[in-house]
Design an enzyme around this catalytic site. Structure first.
Site, PDB file in Angstrom:
ATOM      1  N   ARG A 172       0.838  -1.201   0.000  1.00 53.84           N
ATOM      2  CA  ARG A 172       0.000   0.000   0.000  1.00 53.84           C
ATOM      3  C   ARG A 172       0.871   1.249   0.000  1.00 53.84           C
ATOM      4  O   ARG A 172       1.027   1.909  -0.998  1.00 53.84           O
ATOM      5  CB  ARG A 172      -0.968  -0.028   1.195  1.00 53.84           C
ATOM      6  CG  ARG A 172      -2.146   0.956   1.048  1.00 53.84           C
ATOM      7  CD  ARG A 172      -1.802   2.399   1.418  1.00 53.84           C
ATOM      8  NE  ARG A 172      -1.427   2.553   2.811  1.00 53.84           N
ATOM      9  CZ  ARG A 172      -0.976   3.705   3.304  1.00 53.84           C
ATOM     10  NH1 ARG A 172      -0.825   4.785   2.531  1.00 53.84           N
ATOM     11  NH2 ARG A 172      -0.607   3.787   4.576  1.00 53.84           N
ATOM     12  N   ASP A 173       1.490   1.563   1.143  1.00 57.56           N
ATOM     13  CA  ASP A 173       2.321   2.769   1.201  1.00 57.56           C
ATOM     14  C   ASP A 173       3.557   2.615   0.321  1.00 57.56           C
ATOM     15  O   ASP A 173       4.003   3.563  -0.321  1.00 57.56           O
ATOM     16  CB  ASP A 173       2.734   3.049   2.650  1.00 57.56           C
ATOM     17  CG  ASP A 173       2.985   4.534   2.899  1.00 57.56           C
ATOM     18  OD1 ASP A 173       3.131   5.279   1.930  1.00 57.56           O
ATOM     19  OD2 ASP A 173       3.016   4.945   4.078  1.00 57.56           O
ATOM     20  N   TYR A 182      -6.196   5.289  11.301  1.00 51.39           N
ATOM     21  CA  TYR A 182      -5.010   6.102  11.032  1.00 51.39           C
ATOM     22  C   TYR A 182      -5.327   7.542  11.425  1.00 51.39           C
ATOM     23  O   TYR A 182      -6.267   8.142  10.889  1.00 51.39           O
ATOM     24  CB  TYR A 182      -4.695   6.108   9.539  1.00 51.39           C
ATOM     25  CG  TYR A 182      -3.703   5.093   9.040  1.00 51.39           C
ATOM     26  CD1 TYR A 182      -2.376   5.110   9.461  1.00 51.39           C
ATOM     27  CD2 TYR A 182      -4.077   4.165   8.080  1.00 51.39           C
ATOM     28  CE1 TYR A 182      -1.461   4.191   8.966  1.00 51.39           C
ATOM     29  CE2 TYR A 182      -3.174   3.246   7.566  1.00 51.39           C
ATOM     30  CZ  TYR A 182      -1.867   3.259   8.011  1.00 51.39           C
ATOM     31  OH  TYR A 182      -0.967   2.366   7.515  1.00 51.39           O
ATOM     32  N   GLU A 206      -4.081  10.541  10.489  1.00 54.07           N
ATOM     33  CA  GLU A 206      -3.186  11.167   9.506  1.00 54.07           C
ATOM     34  C   GLU A 206      -2.669  12.506  10.017  1.00 54.07           C
ATOM     35  O   GLU A 206      -3.409  13.321  10.556  1.00 54.07           O
ATOM     36  CB  GLU A 206      -3.927  11.361   8.184  1.00 54.07           C
ATOM     37  CG  GLU A 206      -3.049  11.902   7.066  1.00 54.07           C
ATOM     38  CD  GLU A 206      -3.829  12.189   5.794  1.00 54.07           C
ATOM     39  OE1 GLU A 206      -3.191  12.301   4.739  1.00 54.07           O
ATOM     40  OE2 GLU A 206      -5.066  12.307   5.866  1.00 54.07           O
ATOM     41  N   THR A 245       3.269  11.418   9.240  1.00 51.53           N
ATOM     42  CA  THR A 245       2.913  11.435   7.823  1.00 51.53           C
ATOM     43  C   THR A 245       3.928  12.169   6.960  1.00 51.53           C
ATOM     44  O   THR A 245       4.233  11.740   5.846  1.00 51.53           O
ATOM     45  CB  THR A 245       1.515  12.080   7.653  1.00 51.53           C
ATOM     46  OG1 THR A 245       0.589  11.354   8.453  1.00 51.53           O
ATOM     47  CG2 THR A 245       1.065  12.057   6.211  1.00 51.53           C
ATOM     48  N   HIS A 250       3.878   4.720  12.788  1.00 49.84           N
ATOM     49  CA  HIS A 250       4.134   4.658  11.348  1.00 49.84           C
ATOM     50  C   HIS A 250       5.120   5.775  11.000  1.00 49.84           C
ATOM     51  O   HIS A 250       4.771   6.956  11.013  1.00 49.84           O
ATOM     52  CB  HIS A 250       2.805   4.849  10.613  1.00 49.84           C
ATOM     53  CG  HIS A 250       2.879   4.832   9.119  1.00 49.84           C
ATOM     54  ND1 HIS A 250       2.385   3.779   8.363  1.00 49.84           N
ATOM     55  CD2 HIS A 250       3.351   5.736   8.233  1.00 49.84           C
ATOM     56  CE1 HIS A 250       2.556   4.045   7.070  1.00 49.84           C
ATOM     57  NE2 HIS A 250       3.141   5.234   6.972  1.00 49.84           N
ATOM     58  N   HIS A 301       8.018   7.876   8.655  1.00 51.68           N
ATOM     59  CA  HIS A 301       8.513   8.204   7.321  1.00 51.68           C
ATOM     60  C   HIS A 301       9.944   8.720   7.441  1.00 51.68           C
ATOM     61  O   HIS A 301      10.360   9.211   8.495  1.00 51.68           O
ATOM     62  CB  HIS A 301       7.605   9.230   6.635  1.00 51.68           C
ATOM     63  CG  HIS A 301       6.439   8.596   5.936  1.00 51.68           C
ATOM     64  ND1 HIS A 301       6.469   8.231   4.607  1.00 51.68           N
ATOM     65  CD2 HIS A 301       5.220   8.221   6.385  1.00 51.68           C
ATOM     66  CE1 HIS A 301       5.316   7.674   4.266  1.00 51.68           C
ATOM     67  NE2 HIS A 301       4.532   7.656   5.339  1.00 51.68           N
TER      68      HIS A 301
END
Length: 512
Positions: A6-7, A134, A136, A169, A197, A199
């Site tokens: 997905r990501d 999530y 976001e 995010t 999560h 990044h």
């Protein structure tokens, strides 16, 4: 939870086919044994739906449906129906984790957004679909609108929600902020299951994952090879090694298959793994310095906990201008070659000279170098190209006419192909088929052209082959096809000479 499908697929230029999604899902769940995977975004395309449905059908047969998740949106029943039609049972509901996103993107109040989310949760319960949320832009929310973040979690924690997922995010966090923000969430809402999560915009994804876990987070998100939006996500392999070696904690992941899934995703995504990428890069278990090879011979002085065997890899010793005799001796031993001290010194000097000229030297080049330096016929040229012609006319398939001499006899074949080199290889295969000889599989093809854009620059083509073992050959020529053909002929001669441990030492007895 791994979100490569997905990501990871949000990496620029990456799109996985139905079959590729299924293959990666199988390896992640059954070989690597990650706990959960996120495989798609709802409503994206018809192709995304078909790929999701195919994975779900397999998962239903194998008992993995509860481990497969799909990103969905706050859109009443639309995303839920998409997921249900595909056979899914879990939605990762994309909600807003910062006041700025709610007010400026949705143009709603927090109360309005909360009401919309609760409606989706209620619909999901009726449809038998589990919900994770999530938040976001949660990291920006914690920086600029903490009251909003607390308001959302406080009002959602008693709903039918399995997990609250805290994404950085835009990759803005540093390790200290990650620790503080995650600790705050856990202390304020101890009954909530949180995911983190990360990044990698500042190259801090792994450090942030490390600190999230130290703060008490017990599920983190990864992607294979660190794929993902912009600079990507936290790489699966690095996370697993960090959790085990630095945090001294256990996961269900089978480390020995990490290299396998990395190569699979590299092939499907078209995004090459940097050679120096930790754990999965080509060179990360390669010692270049002769001092290191010598130390490894003396009780593994240059080993750490990252033993290559843990990850389905092997330790190698590079050949170049920093190679000492210990490096070269180890590579010769792998081929079954034993040289006396004087001969080893000569071969070492030649490799250093090649390294000074920036030439790549591989383990499979050693027999040629030994043959050249010591003036012996160890590398007999049993196969040579008498001549070849490759042509490509616009509108027509490329064709090749090849004449080979194999141990004094000439063979000729003509073939077309999808490209000039493909036509050449197909002609070779026809000759080999006539002779009843096996032809190895080409598994990688890398072309290197010096920067500057000169049309007469030398091209280096390195091809990786596999028969009973995996090995590389290279060719150098101003013409790319000619360079590839040289690499191919070198491969054929390596096979014909049948270099295996224990054979070359007999050939070289006269030297030592």
């Amino acid at each position: 939870m791994d979100t490569t499908l997905r990501d990871g697929e949000q990496t620029s230029g990456v799109s996985f086919s139905e079959g590729e999604k299924l293959s990666v899902a199988k390896v992640l769940l059954e070989d690597v044994k990650v706990d959960r995977i996120e495989i798609a975004s709802a409503r994206v395309s018809e192709g995304e739906f078909k790929g999701t449905k195919r994975v779900m059908q397999w998962a239903a047969e194998k008992g993995h449906l509860h481990q497969i998740e799909v990103l969905g949106f706050v859109d009443d029943k639309t995303s839920l129906q998409w997921i249900a039609d595909a056979g899914g049972k879990v939605i990762n509901l994309l909600c807003k984790g910062s006041l700025k996103h709610v007010s400026e993107q949705l143009r709603k109040t927090p109360e309005q957004h909360l009401a919309d989310i609760k409606k989706v949760i209620s619909n999901a319960a009726e449809m038998g679909i589990r919900v994770n949320i999530y938040l976001e832009d949660w990291s920006n929310g914690m920086r600029s609108s903490k009251d909003y973040v607390h308001f959302m979690i406080k009002n959602l924690k008693d709903e039918k929600v399995d997990r609250m997922m805290l994404p950085d995010t835009l990759g803005i966090l540093d390790p200290d902020e990650t620790y503080d923000f995650c600790s705050e969430m856990i202390e304020a809402f101890p009954e909530v299951n949180f995911d983190f999560h990360a990044h990698n915009d500042y190259d801090l994804a792994i450090a942030n994952v490390f600190h999230a876990i130290k703060a008490g987070i017990r599920c983190v998100h990864t992607t294979v090879n660190g794929l993902g939006e912009r600079a990507g996500n936290a790489p699966l392999s690095s996370v697993i090694a960090t959790v085990k070696d630095h945090l001294k904690m256990k996961t269900n992941v089978n480390e020995t298959h990490l290299n396998k899934v990395s190569r699979l995703v590299e092939s499907f995504s078209g995004i090459r793994i940097p050679t120096n990428k930790p754990l999965i890069g080509e060179f990360v278990f390669t010692q270049c310095s002769g001092i290191h090879a010598d130390g490894d011979n003396k009780n593994n002085l240059y080993f750490n906990e990252l033993l290559p065997e843990r990850f389905g890899r092997i330790r190698q010793y590079a050949l170049g201008k920093t190679s000492g005799k210990a490096n070269i001796k180890k590579n010769l031993e792998d081929l079954g070659i034993e040289l006396d001290a004087d001969s080893l010194k000569k071969v070492t000097q030649r490799i250093i000279e090649l390294g000074d000229k920036k030439e790549t030297v591989t383990n499979d080049d050693l027999p040629y170098i030994v043959s050249d330096v010591l003036n012996n016929d160890i590398m007999e040229q049993k196969i040579r190209v008498v001549n070849f012609s490759v042509m490509h006319t616009m509108g027509l398939r490329p064709v090749a006419n090849v004449s080979l001499e194999i141990e004094g006899k000439k063979y000729e074949e003509f073939c077309d192909g999808d490209g000039q080199y493909d036509a050449f290889v197909k002609a070779l295969r026809k000759i080999y088929k006539r002779l009843g000889k096996s032809f190895p599989k080409l598994i990688d093809y890398v072309v290197t052209i010096p920067p500057g854009g000169k049309t007469d620059a030398l091209v280096e083509t390195v091809i990786t082959w596999k028969n009973s073992r995996e090995f590389k050959t290279k060719g150098l020529d101003p013409d790319q096809n000619a360079a590839a053909i040289k690499a191919t002929i070198r491969m054929l001669n390596i096979i014909e000479n049948d270099f295996k441990p224990g054979i070359l030492d007999k050939i070289l007895n006269s030297i030592s």
